[in-house]
Scaffold this active site. Structure first.
Site, PDB file in Angstrom:
ATOM      1  N   ASN A   1     -23.788 -28.461   6.396  1.00 22.32           N
ATOM      2  CA  ASN A   1     -24.467 -27.180   6.190  1.00 22.32           C
ATOM      3  C   ASN A   1     -23.868 -26.172   7.166  1.00 22.32           C
ATOM      4  O   ASN A   1     -24.102 -26.248   8.368  1.00 22.32           O
ATOM      5  CB  ASN A   1     -25.974 -27.369   6.440  1.00 22.32           C
ATOM      6  CG  ASN A   1     -26.745 -26.064   6.374  1.00 22.32           C
ATOM      7  OD1 ASN A   1     -26.196 -25.030   5.967  1.00 22.32           O
ATOM      8  ND2 ASN A   1     -28.005 -26.096   6.767  1.00 22.32           N
ATOM      9  N   TRP A   2     -23.113 -25.243   6.632  1.00 24.54           N
ATOM     10  CA  TRP A   2     -22.429 -24.267   7.491  1.00 24.54           C
ATOM     11  C   TRP A   2     -23.347 -23.143   7.968  1.00 24.54           C
ATOM     12  O   TRP A   2     -22.948 -22.332   8.793  1.00 24.54           O
ATOM     13  CB  TRP A   2     -21.234 -23.657   6.745  1.00 24.54           C
ATOM     14  CG  TRP A   2     -20.107 -24.599   6.506  1.00 24.54           C
ATOM     15  CD1 TRP A   2     -20.050 -25.920   6.873  1.00 24.54           C
ATOM     16  CD2 TRP A   2     -18.865 -24.316   5.858  1.00 24.54           C
ATOM     17  NE1 TRP A   2     -18.855 -26.470   6.484  1.00 24.54           N
ATOM     18  CE2 TRP A   2     -18.106 -25.505   5.857  1.00 24.54           C
ATOM     19  CE3 TRP A   2     -18.321 -23.175   5.262  1.00 24.54           C
ATOM     20  CZ2 TRP A   2     -16.830 -25.578   5.300  1.00 24.54           C
ATOM     21  CZ3 TRP A   2     -17.053 -23.240   4.701  1.00 24.54           C
ATOM     22  CH2 TRP A   2     -16.311 -24.436   4.723  1.00 24.54           C
ATOM     23  N   LYS A   3     -24.517 -23.039   7.394  1.00 23.50           N
ATOM     24  CA  LYS A   3     -25.467 -21.966   7.740  1.00 23.50           C
ATOM     25  C   LYS A   3     -24.768 -20.594   7.631  1.00 23.50           C
ATOM     26  O   LYS A   3     -23.906 -20.421   6.783  1.00 23.50           O
ATOM     27  CB  LYS A   3     -26.081 -22.223   9.122  1.00 23.50           C
ATOM     28  CG  LYS A   3     -26.663 -23.647   9.209  1.00 23.50           C
ATOM     29  CD  LYS A   3     -27.500 -23.901  10.417  1.00 23.50           C
ATOM     30  CE  LYS A   3     -28.018 -25.336  10.357  1.00 23.50           C
ATOM     31  NZ  LYS A   3     -28.938 -25.667  11.426  1.00 23.50           N
ATOM     32  N   HIS A  47     -34.955 -25.884   3.767  1.00 23.19           N
ATOM     33  CA  HIS A  47     -34.448 -26.077   5.128  1.00 23.19           C
ATOM     34  C   HIS A  47     -35.455 -25.469   6.112  1.00 23.19           C
ATOM     35  O   HIS A  47     -36.058 -24.440   5.824  1.00 23.19           O
ATOM     36  CB  HIS A  47     -33.072 -25.430   5.283  1.00 23.19           C
ATOM     37  CG  HIS A  47     -32.407 -25.829   6.563  1.00 23.19           C
ATOM     38  ND1 HIS A  47     -32.734 -25.249   7.758  1.00 23.19           N
ATOM     39  CD2 HIS A  47     -31.476 -26.770   6.831  1.00 23.19           C
ATOM     40  CE1 HIS A  47     -32.013 -25.824   8.716  1.00 23.19           C
ATOM     41  NE2 HIS A  47     -31.251 -26.755   8.177  1.00 23.19           N
ATOM     42  N   GLU A 101     -35.102 -23.718   8.644  1.00 24.09           N
ATOM     43  CA  GLU A 101     -34.845 -22.314   8.976  1.00 24.09           C
ATOM     44  C   GLU A 101     -35.372 -21.398   7.873  1.00 24.09           C
ATOM     45  O   GLU A 101     -35.823 -20.288   8.129  1.00 24.09           O
ATOM     46  CB  GLU A 101     -33.341 -22.104   9.231  1.00 24.09           C
ATOM     47  CG  GLU A 101     -32.946 -22.687  10.586  1.00 24.09           C
ATOM     48  CD  GLU A 101     -31.550 -23.261  10.652  1.00 24.09           C
ATOM     49  OE1 GLU A 101     -30.708 -22.920   9.806  1.00 24.09           O
ATOM     50  OE2 GLU A 101     -31.299 -24.079  11.570  1.00 24.09           O
ATOM     51  N   GLU A 130     -35.191 -33.705   8.413  1.00 24.97           N
ATOM     52  CA  GLU A 130     -34.630 -32.924   9.519  1.00 24.97           C
ATOM     53  C   GLU A 130     -35.758 -32.502  10.461  1.00 24.97           C
ATOM     54  O   GLU A 130     -36.387 -31.461  10.242  1.00 24.97           O
ATOM     55  CB  GLU A 130     -33.921 -31.677   8.982  1.00 24.97           C
ATOM     56  CG  GLU A 130     -32.705 -31.986   8.148  1.00 24.97           C
ATOM     57  CD  GLU A 130     -31.675 -30.868   8.226  1.00 24.97           C
ATOM     58  OE1 GLU A 130     -30.543 -31.167   8.614  1.00 24.97           O
ATOM     59  OE2 GLU A 130     -32.011 -29.709   7.948  1.00 24.97           O
ATOM     60  N   GLY A 157     -29.930 -28.317  16.076  1.00 27.56           N
ATOM     61  CA  GLY A 157     -29.206 -27.405  16.964  1.00 27.56           C
ATOM     62  C   GLY A 157     -29.552 -27.564  18.430  1.00 27.56           C
ATOM     63  O   GLY A 157     -29.238 -26.698  19.244  1.00 27.56           O
ATOM     64  N   SER A 197     -28.668 -32.541  14.963  1.00 20.74           N
ATOM     65  CA  SER A 197     -27.755 -32.939  16.050  1.00 20.74           C
ATOM     66  C   SER A 197     -26.962 -34.203  15.733  1.00 20.74           C
ATOM     67  O   SER A 197     -26.758 -35.057  16.603  1.00 20.74           O
ATOM     68  CB  SER A 197     -28.521 -33.091  17.376  1.00 20.74           C
ATOM     69  OG  SER A 197     -29.077 -31.849  17.755  1.00 20.74           O
TER      70      SER A 197
HETATM   71  P1  13P Z   1     -27.330 -29.348  13.668  1.00 18.11           P
HETATM   72  O1  13P Z   1     -26.500 -30.512  13.193  1.00 18.11           O
HETATM   73  O2  13P Z   1     -26.536 -28.224  14.207  1.00 18.11           O
HETATM   74  O3  13P Z   1     -28.423 -29.823  14.575  1.00 18.11           O
HETATM   75  O4  13P Z   1     -28.069 -28.741  12.367  1.00 18.11           O
HETATM   76  C1  13P Z   1     -28.713 -29.593  11.494  1.00 18.11           C
HETATM   77  C2  13P Z   1     -29.094 -28.864  10.268  1.00 18.11           C
HETATM   78  O5  13P Z   1     -29.915 -27.976  10.291  1.00 18.11           O
HETATM   79  C3  13P Z   1     -28.405 -29.225   9.019  1.00 18.11           C
HETATM   80  O6  13P Z   1     -29.027 -28.663   7.921  1.00 18.11           O
END
Ligand code: 13P
Length: 273
Positions: free
Chosen positions: A10-12, A109, A111, A182, A188, A227
């Site tokens: 997931n590149w966000k 997600h 976020e 998640e 993160g 992570s």
């Molecule tokens: P990180 O791997 O940066 O913790 O992010 C996880 C994530 O939100 C994947 O969708």
């Protein structure tokens, strides 16, 4: 050993078109997913921001033409609207993603839930719309730190999952759904759930699925995200209920992402010994 494992990136809100092109130049030059572990099926999917999806398609198509082998990498979007079209300023529809060759969509997600107030109801609507249109939805779920510390994890996970299960229990394509656990506190932060903790919740969530008539006979894959790194990928895949990884930050570096794919496959192969 699981028949297929899943390693998703997931590149966000990262990676411009130019950066995407450089990324794939590196990634595809070393990507030989099937060669080291020919018996282990691995589905690799990247989720670029919308604006980098066309360049992702270009890079993969060019690679496919050059290599003359089936390219194993697919791509998808990080969200979608449930309506087919209409007055929804700023949104993107499933027909638009379809036309760009997307085969997957991330939904729910944390976020999106926490920064953009997405609800279980709207997420369930989106899951149904994806299943209707032949695009595979990845439903993300997980508890916040506060919920974990007040021992509400199971309650939250049950609520988030049950909402989608109720909406899809009679859907003929429900077997195409994938779940991704998640925990919000692990995203993160560099503080991943331990493989044991992740396994416990994925096992619990699998139990919730089995209580639903529509899902009793199905095997729905569970991914872990939060992570993930080359250091913990293998151990996570050794767990019974974890069939894959949803990687954020580490998927932005082609070498780290390739190593995670490798480690995950190694874990899956070793789990059968
Ligand atoms: P990180 O791997 O940066 O913790 O992010 C996880 C994530 O939100 C994947 O969708």
């Amino acid at each position: 050993m699981k028949d297929t494992i899943y390693v998703f990136g997931n590149w966000k809100m990262n990676m411009t078109e130019k950066e995407t092109s450089a990324y794939f130049e590196r990634f595809l030059s070393s990507c030989c997913v099937a060669k080291r572990y020919p018996d282990c099926g691995c589905s690799v999917v990247v989720f670029p921001p919308y604006t980098s999806i066309p360049e992702t398609r270009n890079c993969l198509e060019r690679h496919y033409q050059r290599q003359r082998v089936q390219c194993l990498v697919e791509y998808g979007a990080q969200d979608v609207h449930y309506a087919q079209q209409g007055a929804y300023t700023g949104e993107i529809s499933l027909p638009m993603l379809h036309e760009l060759g997307c085969t997957w969509v991330l939904l729910g997600h944390s976020e999106r839930r926490h920064l953009f107030d997405e609800t279980d109801e709207s997420i369930s609507q989106k899951v149904c719309a994806c299943l209707d249109s032949g695009i595979r939805p990845v439903l993300c779920f997980g508890e916040t730190l506060d919920q974990r510390e007040t021992k509400k994890t199971q309650e939250i996970v049950t609520r988030q999952i049950t909402s989608v299960l109720s909406a899809t229990e009679n859907h003929p394509e429900r077997k195409r759904l994938v779940f991704a656990y998640e925990p919000v506190w692990a995203i993160g932060t560099g503080r991943a759930a331990t493989p044991g903790d992740a396994e416990e919740i994925c096992g619990f969530a699998a139990g919730v699925l089995k209580q639903n008539v529509g899902y009793r006979e199905l095997t729905i894959p569970f991914l872990y995200g939060g992570s993930v790194s080359p250091a913990n990928a293998k151990e996570l895949l050794l767990q019974e209920h974890i069939s894959g990884l949803l990687v954020g930050g580490a998927s932005l570096k082609p070498d780290a992402f390739l190593e995670i794919i490798d480690r995950a496959m190694e874990g899956n192969v070793e789990s059968s010994r």
